[in-house]
Write an enzyme that holds these catalytic residues in place. Structure first.
Site, PDB file in Angstrom:
ATOM      1  N   ALA A  27      11.620  15.713  37.325  1.00  0.00           N
ATOM      2  CA  ALA A  27      12.867  16.299  36.785  1.00  0.00           C
ATOM      3  C   ALA A  27      12.641  17.662  36.147  1.00  0.00           C
ATOM      4  O   ALA A  27      13.566  18.235  35.580  1.00  0.00           O
ATOM      5  CB  ALA A  27      13.480  15.338  35.763  1.00  0.00           C
ATOM      6  N   SER A  28      11.426  18.196  36.232  1.00  0.00           N
ATOM      7  CA  SER A  28      11.137  19.442  35.518  1.00  0.00           C
ATOM      8  C   SER A  28      11.583  20.680  36.278  1.00  0.00           C
ATOM      9  O   SER A  28      11.749  21.744  35.676  1.00  0.00           O
ATOM     10  CB  SER A  28       9.628  19.534  35.234  1.00  0.00           C
ATOM     11  OG  SER A  28       8.903  19.438  36.449  1.00  0.00           O
ATOM     12  N   TYR A 177       5.327  14.605  56.272  1.00  0.00           N
ATOM     13  CA  TYR A 177       6.507  14.682  55.390  1.00  0.00           C
ATOM     14  C   TYR A 177       7.672  13.917  56.030  1.00  0.00           C
ATOM     15  O   TYR A 177       8.345  13.128  55.370  1.00  0.00           O
ATOM     16  CB  TYR A 177       6.881  16.147  55.163  1.00  0.00           C
ATOM     17  CG  TYR A 177       8.047  16.353  54.213  1.00  0.00           C
ATOM     18  CD1 TYR A 177       7.867  16.299  52.833  1.00  0.00           C
ATOM     19  CD2 TYR A 177       9.329  16.609  54.689  1.00  0.00           C
ATOM     20  CE1 TYR A 177       8.938  16.488  51.959  1.00  0.00           C
ATOM     21  CE2 TYR A 177      10.399  16.800  53.827  1.00  0.00           C
ATOM     22  CZ  TYR A 177      10.201  16.739  52.463  1.00  0.00           C
ATOM     23  OH  TYR A 177      11.260  16.922  51.596  1.00  0.00           O
TER      24      TYR A 177
HETATM   25  P1  NAP Z   1      10.030  21.120  43.764  1.00  0.00           P
HETATM   26  O1  NAP Z   1      10.891  22.279  43.431  1.00  0.00           O
HETATM   27  O2  NAP Z   1       8.684  21.365  44.346  1.00  0.00           O
HETATM   28  O3  NAP Z   1       9.896  20.180  42.454  1.00  0.00           O
HETATM   29  C1  NAP Z   1       9.130  19.022  42.550  1.00  0.00           C
HETATM   30  C2  NAP Z   1       9.235  18.231  41.260  1.00  0.00           C
HETATM   31  O4  NAP Z   1       8.493  17.015  41.447  1.00  0.00           O
HETATM   32  C3  NAP Z   1       8.612  18.950  40.059  1.00  0.00           C
HETATM   33  O5  NAP Z   1       9.315  18.545  38.916  1.00  0.00           O
HETATM   34  C4  NAP Z   1       7.188  18.384  40.045  1.00  0.00           C
HETATM   35  O6  NAP Z   1       6.614  18.424  38.753  1.00  0.00           O
HETATM   36  C5  NAP Z   1       7.455  16.954  40.463  1.00  0.00           C
HETATM   37  N1  NAP Z   1       6.302  16.259  41.052  1.00  0.00           N
HETATM   38  C6  NAP Z   1       5.506  16.668  42.077  1.00  0.00           C
HETATM   39  N2  NAP Z   1       4.568  15.730  42.314  1.00  0.00           N
HETATM   40  C7  NAP Z   1       4.779  14.736  41.425  1.00  0.00           C
HETATM   41  C8  NAP Z   1       4.135  13.504  41.160  1.00  0.00           C
HETATM   42  N3  NAP Z   1       3.060  13.103  41.873  1.00  0.00           N
HETATM   43  N4  NAP Z   1       4.599  12.733  40.164  1.00  0.00           N
HETATM   44  C9  NAP Z   1       5.666  13.113  39.411  1.00  0.00           C
HETATM   45  N5  NAP Z   1       6.326  14.272  39.618  1.00  0.00           N
HETATM   46  C10 NAP Z   1       5.871  15.067  40.612  1.00  0.00           C
HETATM   47  O7  NAP Z   1      10.759  20.157  44.827  1.00  0.00           O
HETATM   48  P2  NAP Z   1      12.333  20.001  45.178  1.00  0.00           P
HETATM   49  O8  NAP Z   1      12.637  20.926  46.286  1.00  0.00           O
HETATM   50  O9  NAP Z   1      13.126  19.998  43.948  1.00  0.00           O
HETATM   51  O10 NAP Z   1      12.298  18.530  45.818  1.00  0.00           O
HETATM   52  C11 NAP Z   1      12.650  17.363  45.087  1.00  0.00           C
HETATM   53  C12 NAP Z   1      12.794  16.220  46.077  1.00  0.00           C
HETATM   54  O11 NAP Z   1      13.792  16.545  47.042  1.00  0.00           O
HETATM   55  C13 NAP Z   1      11.531  15.922  46.872  1.00  0.00           C
HETATM   56  O12 NAP Z   1      11.405  14.532  47.086  1.00  0.00           O
HETATM   57  C14 NAP Z   1      11.781  16.632  48.187  1.00  0.00           C
HETATM   58  O13 NAP Z   1      11.051  16.055  49.235  1.00  0.00           O
HETATM   59  C15 NAP Z   1      13.264  16.425  48.335  1.00  0.00           C
HETATM   60  N6  NAP Z   1      13.922  17.370  49.217  1.00  0.00           N
HETATM   61  C16 NAP Z   1      13.880  18.718  48.984  1.00  0.00           C
HETATM   62  C17 NAP Z   1      14.559  19.573  49.857  1.00  0.00           C
HETATM   63  C18 NAP Z   1      14.601  21.073  49.674  1.00  0.00           C
HETATM   64  O14 NAP Z   1      15.107  21.756  50.581  1.00  0.00           O
HETATM   65  N7  NAP Z   1      14.128  21.613  48.586  1.00  0.00           N
HETATM   66  C19 NAP Z   1      15.246  19.065  50.962  1.00  0.00           C
HETATM   67  C20 NAP Z   1      15.258  17.689  51.173  1.00  0.00           C
HETATM   68  C21 NAP Z   1      14.596  16.859  50.284  1.00  0.00           C
HETATM   69  P3  NAP Z   1       5.437  19.521  38.393  1.00  0.00           P
HETATM   70  O15 NAP Z   1       6.052  20.873  38.552  1.00  0.00           O
HETATM   71  O16 NAP Z   1       5.071  19.205  36.999  1.00  0.00           O
HETATM   72  O17 NAP Z   1       4.344  19.277  39.402  1.00  0.00           O
END
Ligand code: NAP
Length: 273
Positions: A27-28, A177
């Protein structure tokens, strides 16, 4: 990953939360941050989980406080069994209840590699974080929710999995993925089926192309694809778009639709002629 579990404790004698409580993994930043803020606006108190970047998690905690809600912060990797246990223990200890789990934390492969060359190491890392982690976190939380509902503590309980259009769209340069998200989609069906008798609906929220750090490295490619008409709704998705979908679930608007998918993708999944 990210060092030992670290959770912030408020005053020890705090009473159980009167408001519903949501645990949002990852959630960060990005989508998880958008979800946490949308839930705070909805009246939820929050457990803000992260893996590495404490400063970002604290900034979300402050933003939630500005919305008038309570947030606690806990560093724990969803990929590590002991971290998952500590995360749930801390949430229950800090708030005395857990009404909503949002399995959002996820990673992309460190490197996009062709299906004919990608490594087992990357497969294990991505599957461990994106699939095995949330699967077993949900198993633990589901058991806690069943107990809390039986004890009359929880009027409602719900679980959300954030998957991806990659659950069905093939990207041969990040097969691990895609497989992790397809597997997570089945986890939704399984938990929805198993938990229905306990009054715990389970939902899949399936983002498309969302502007976050994760998509930063491929921004130009997606800018071009969107401009060329990949999406019927011709814009990037935002974390707030996903947050609003989760907030609708959190309100209970979809409670008779357990196991369903809500795609937040600007129409990416439409078949078109
Ligand atoms: P992001 O910007 O990379 O943020 C990832 C978040 O997950 C950060 O808060 C990170 O914390 C945390 N995290 C990473 N590894 C972790 C672990 N092992 N345990 C606990 N927390 C962890 O990613 P996002 O784009 O917001 O994606 C969030 C979700 O949506 C993911 O499941 C991703 O696959 C999905 N998603 C994203 C997209 C897209 O286009 N962005 C599309 C479809 C689905 P730290 O910073 O502290 O590491």
């Amino acid at each position: 990953m990210g060092g030992p579990v670290a959770c912030s404790h408020g005053p020890a004698d705090r009473p159980a939360s009167a408001a519903p409580v949501a645990l949002v993994t990852g959630a960060s930043r990005g989508i998880g941050r958008g979800i946490a803020l949308a839930l705070a606006r909805q009246g939820y108190d929050l457990l803000v989980n992260y893996a590495r970047d404490e400063a970002a998690a604290r900034a979300v905690q402050r933003a939630i406080a500005e919305l008038g809600r309570r947030a606690e912060v806990c560093r724990a990797s969803v990929a590590v069994p002991a971290d998952r246990e500590a995360l749930v223990d801390f949430t229950l200890e800090a708030f005395g209840r857990l009404d909503l789990l949002v399995n959002n934390a996820g990673i992309a492969p460190r490197q996009r590699q062709d299906l004919l060359e990608a490594t087992e190491e990357s497969f294990d890392e991505v599957l461990g974080t994106n699939l095995k982690g949330p699967y077993f976190l949900t198993q633990r939380v589901a058991n806690e929710m069943i107990r809390l509902r039986r004890d009359g503590v929880l009027p409602t309980a719900r679980i959300v999995f954030i998957t991806s259009v990659s659950a069905y769209a093939s990207s041969p340069n990040r097969g691990e993925y895609c497989i992790s998200k397809a597997g997570l989609s089945m986890a939704v069906s399984l938990f929805a089926d198993r938990l229905a008798e306990f009054g715990i609906p389970v939902f899949e929220v399936r983002p498309g192309i969302i502007a976050t750090d994760m998509t930063g490295p491929v921004k130009e490619k997606y800018d071009r694809l969107i401009a060329e008409g990949l999406l019927p709704q011709r814009r990037w998705g935002l974390p707030e778009d996903v947050g609003r979908a989760v907030a609708a679930i959190a309100r209970g608007d979809l409670d008779y639709s357990t196991g369903q998918v809500i795609e937040v993708g600007g129409g990416f999944g439409l078949r078109r002629l």
